[in-house]
Motif scaffolding. Sequence first.
Motif, PDB file in Angstrom:
ATOM      1  N   GLU A   1      -6.047   3.884  -3.167  1.00 45.01           N
ATOM      2  CA  GLU A   1      -5.072   4.892  -3.614  1.00 45.01           C
ATOM      3  C   GLU A   1      -3.807   4.214  -4.180  1.00 45.01           C
ATOM      4  OE1 GLU A   1      -5.757   8.111  -3.512  1.00 45.01           O
ATOM      5  OE2 GLU A   1      -3.762   8.752  -4.196  1.00 45.01           O
TER       6      GLU A   1
ATOM      7  N   LYS B   1      -4.522   2.731  -7.493  1.00 47.04           N
ATOM      8  CA  LYS B   1      -4.650   3.816  -8.489  1.00 47.04           C
ATOM      9  C   LYS B   1      -3.268   4.296  -8.947  1.00 47.04           C
ATOM     10  CE  LYS B   1      -6.404   8.103  -7.923  1.00 47.04           C
ATOM     11  NZ  LYS B   1      -7.177   8.983  -7.056  1.00 47.04           N
ATOM     12  N   LYS B   2      -2.331   4.285  -8.005  1.00 48.98           N
ATOM     13  CA  LYS B   2      -0.972   4.745  -8.341  1.00 48.98           C
ATOM     14  C   LYS B   2      -0.210   3.707  -9.156  1.00 48.98           C
ATOM     15  CE  LYS B   2      -0.277   7.720  -4.258  1.00 48.98           C
ATOM     16  NZ  LYS B   2      -0.029   9.002  -4.939  1.00 48.98           N
TER      17      LYS B   2
END
Length: 309
Positions: free
Chosen positions: A208, A211-212
Amino acid sequence: MIYTLTANPAIDYNITCDGLEPNCVTRTRDAVYSPNGKGLNVSFALHHFGKDTAILGFFAGFSGRFIVEGAEAKGVDVHPVWTDGITRVNVFLNAQDREFNMVNAGAAVNPANEQEIYDLIDSLEDMECLVISGSLPPHTSEDFLSQVISRVKARGAEFVLDISSPQLSDLIAEEPLLIKPNDDELLDIFGLEVSLEDEQTVVDAMAELHKKGAKNVLLTLGGKGAYFSNGKHIWYARCTVPVKVLSTVCAGDSTLAAFLSMWHDDPEHVEDALRLAMATGANVVECAGQGDFAKVDEYRQHVEVRAIA
Ligand SMILES: O=P(O)(O)OC[C@@]1(O)O[C@H](CO)[C@@H](O)[C@@H]1O
């Protein structure tokens, strides 16, 4: 050269007492006053491990002068931006097995002070990386950190973020080279909960964060070790030496610096960098403040590192 930016430095005032009761006089001992602040701590440890580094930050009054002179006496260059007021003094009280950490707001800054930092960044031609650490002082402009980052990027340098502020959830999109959250920050800022008992939670959280925008993540878990992810693999590391914790202050900053001191120039050697980082964190918690890193070499032999993905 790795520069550090400490917008809100501090004199750390470490004291010890036998117990803390209200409404009575508490006699303290072992007072240590030291020049600190998160980015300064990173620079001191980088310097100890042989990396060229220099300090940027806002400094004010007698306490600001104490910090700048103290850093220079340790052999680290400082590019101070002088502001009005008095740089804060943070109080760290060790009372038997309990730590009381009293962290003040700091001296306010104004837009002219911020502009001086921007101009400095524009002028530092040897800046390869800027480590941005710690809190922001009162009256800092909302876009201060994004202005800093855009200037760092404009000159082709990288940046590292070690901040507890919710702003991290936006700034991560600027693709930091590395972020160093701890498990509490991960939960507070990104709503991501990780558990050592279920490492899939770590794998998912790292995915995550990449991905950010984070290129690399060093997730520290205090005495329980740390995970590092470079987007391809994830490692877990922990120092197995039993240490007596005196104060956890400065441990995270020193861990980050130790890791950077090896990994920044040699990103393939993650395991050696993690060994140095975990040994450093273990040694620092035994000291009031940052200590002298005397046991790091010994503790390095007792760090377990394993790839988990
Ligand atoms: O208020 P911030 O900037 O988050 O933290 C500041 C501080 O508590 O962090 C360092 C330890 O990490 C101390 O040297 C310093 O006093």
